[in-house]
Design a protein around this motif. Structure first.
Motif, PDB file in Angstrom:
ATOM      1  N   PHE A  73       1.063  -1.252   0.054  1.00 53.40           N
ATOM      2  CA  PHE A  73       0.355  -0.248  -0.244  1.00 53.40           C
ATOM      3  C   PHE A  73       1.235   1.526  -0.368  1.00 53.40           C
ATOM      4  CE2 PHE A  73      -3.316   2.850   0.840  1.00 53.40           C
ATOM      5  CZ  PHE A  73      -2.915   3.576   1.744  1.00 53.40           C
ATOM      6  N   VAL A  74       0.871   1.873  -0.963  1.00 54.82           N
ATOM      7  CA  VAL A  74       0.768   3.379  -0.610  1.00 54.82           C
ATOM      8  C   VAL A  74       0.128   4.709   0.038  1.00 54.82           C
ATOM      9  CG1 VAL A  74       2.264   5.172  -2.490  1.00 54.82           C
ATOM     10  CG2 VAL A  74       2.345   3.307  -2.574  1.00 54.82           C
ATOM     11  N   ALA A  75      -1.265   4.673  -0.557  1.00 54.78           N
ATOM     12  CA  ALA A  75      -1.392   6.102  -0.390  1.00 54.78           C
ATOM     13  C   ALA A  75      -3.399   5.944  -1.066  1.00 54.78           C
ATOM     14  CB  ALA A  75      -1.291   7.200  -0.623  1.00 54.78           C
ATOM     15  N   ALA A  76      -4.012   6.041  -0.331  1.00 53.85           N
ATOM     16  CA  ALA A  76      -5.366   6.511  -0.623  1.00 53.85           C
ATOM     17  C   ALA A  76      -6.542   7.579  -0.926  1.00 53.85           C
ATOM     18  CB  ALA A  76      -6.448   5.319   0.391  1.00 53.85           C
ATOM     19  N   ILE A  77      -7.342   7.543  -1.609  1.00 55.20           N
ATOM     20  CA  ILE A  77      -7.899   9.078  -1.053  1.00 55.20           C
ATOM     21  C   ILE A  77      -9.650   8.613  -1.522  1.00 55.20           C
ATOM     22  CG2 ILE A  77      -7.893   9.397  -3.398  1.00 55.20           C
ATOM     23  CD1 ILE A  77      -7.974  12.957  -2.258  1.00 55.20           C
ATOM     24  N   SER A  78     -10.524   8.910  -0.596  1.00 56.61           N
ATOM     25  CA  SER A  78     -12.074   9.032  -0.574  1.00 56.61           C
ATOM     26  C   SER A  78     -12.711   9.739  -1.836  1.00 56.61           C
ATOM     27  CB  SER A  78     -12.591   9.521   0.864  1.00 56.61           C
ATOM     28  OG  SER A  78     -12.247  10.563   0.470  1.00 56.61           O
ATOM     29  N   TRP A  79     -13.796   8.772  -2.510  1.00 55.71           N
ATOM     30  CA  TRP A  79     -14.140   9.611  -3.073  1.00 55.71           C
ATOM     31  C   TRP A  79     -14.155  11.362  -3.219  1.00 55.71           C
ATOM     32  CZ3 TRP A  79     -18.361  12.950  -4.231  1.00 55.71           C
ATOM     33  CH2 TRP A  79     -18.999  13.307  -5.535  1.00 55.71           C
ATOM     34  N   SER A  80     -14.466  11.786  -1.981  1.00 57.65           N
ATOM     35  CA  SER A  80     -14.877  13.378  -1.852  1.00 57.65           C
ATOM     36  C   SER A  80     -13.328  14.078  -1.947  1.00 57.65           C
ATOM     37  CB  SER A  80     -15.509  13.581  -0.886  1.00 57.65           C
ATOM     38  OG  SER A  80     -14.741  13.443   0.543  1.00 57.65           O
ATOM     39  N   GLY A  81     -12.102  13.638  -1.844  1.00 57.38           N
ATOM     40  CA  GLY A  81     -10.950  13.933  -1.447  1.00 57.38           C
ATOM     41  C   GLY A  81     -10.518  14.298  -0.224  1.00 57.38           C
ATOM     42  N   SER A  82     -11.670  14.754   0.907  1.00 56.88           N
ATOM     43  CA  SER A  82     -11.340  14.593   2.391  1.00 56.88           C
ATOM     44  C   SER A  82     -10.936  14.115   3.013  1.00 56.88           C
ATOM     45  CB  SER A  82     -13.221  15.096   2.991  1.00 56.88           C
ATOM     46  OG  SER A  82     -13.536  13.933   2.784  1.00 56.88           O
ATOM     47  N   ARG A  97       6.384  12.530   1.916  1.00 58.42           N
ATOM     48  CA  ARG A  97       7.306  12.248   0.436  1.00 58.42           C
ATOM     49  C   ARG A  97       6.339  12.318  -0.857  1.00 58.42           C
ATOM     50  NH1 ARG A  97      10.453   8.388  -0.710  1.00 58.42           N
ATOM     51  NH2 ARG A  97       9.548   7.132   0.302  1.00 58.42           N
ATOM     52  N   PHE A  98       4.800  11.995  -0.595  1.00 60.37           N
ATOM     53  CA  PHE A  98       3.978  11.537  -1.717  1.00 60.37           C
ATOM     54  C   PHE A  98       3.226  11.873  -1.274  1.00 60.37           C
ATOM     55  CE2 PHE A  98       5.716   7.282  -3.572  1.00 60.37           C
ATOM     56  CZ  PHE A  98       6.971   7.686  -3.037  1.00 60.37           C
ATOM     57  N   THR A  99       1.730  12.773  -2.070  1.00 56.62           N
ATOM     58  CA  THR A  99       0.931  13.337  -1.740  1.00 56.62           C
ATOM     59  C   THR A  99      -0.470  12.874  -3.348  1.00 56.62           C
ATOM     60  OG1 THR A  99       2.132  15.584  -1.226  1.00 56.62           O
ATOM     61  CG2 THR A  99      -0.901  15.412  -1.795  1.00 56.62           C
ATOM     62  N   ILE A 100      -1.391  12.365  -2.796  1.00 53.84           N
ATOM     63  CA  ILE A 100      -2.398  11.878  -3.560  1.00 53.84           C
ATOM     64  C   ILE A 100      -3.099  12.906  -3.428  1.00 53.84           C
ATOM     65  CG2 ILE A 100      -3.932  10.683  -1.178  1.00 53.84           C
ATOM     66  CD1 ILE A 100      -4.067   8.517  -3.218  1.00 53.84           C
TER      67      ILE A 100
END
Length: 122
Positions: A47-56, A67-70
């Motif tokens: 796993f690296v990163a995850a984001i909800s549908w709304s982005g919140s 270092r990383f931004t999703i």
């Protein structure tokens, strides 16, 4: 069905940056959460990163925090992974995934892209 296509991988020197994109198509009107995973040769998918549908809401692996931004642009049906301060240990095939969770386990995601190679040279 949801189709996912990753792009933006390549070869970069340590300390450099890359931005990965994942374009979605198909049943995109459904509210999927999205994630990035990676897999290095001989290792399990990570796993690296995850984001909800709304982005919140976002979730990051400890190894990439700071270092990383999703991010995501729902109008373009695209998610992104901005990777800065890259290290040789970040070398892997990076996969985009869609599901109904922001958890770190691959089993939580129903749809996967084909992957894009990221290679970081020392």
């Amino acid at each position: 069905q949801v189709q996912l296509v990753e792009s933006g991988g390549g070869l970069v020197q340590a300390g450099g940056s890359l931005r990965l994109s994942c374009a979605t198509s198909g049943r995109t009107h459904l509210t999927y959460n999205m994630a990035w995973f990676r897999q290095a040769p001989g290792k399990e998918r990570e796993f690296v990163a995850a984001i909800s549908w709304s982005g919140s809401s976002t979730n990051y692996a400890d190894s990439v925090k700071g270092r990383f931004t999703i991010s995501r642009d729902n109008a373009k049906n695209t998610i992104y992974l901005q990777m800065n301060s890259l290290k040789p240990e970040d070398t892997a095939v990076y996969y985009c995934a869609a599901g109904w969770t922001t958890a770190s386990t691959p089993s939580g995601y129903a749809y996967w892209g084909q992957g894009t190679q990221v290679t970081v040279s020392s």
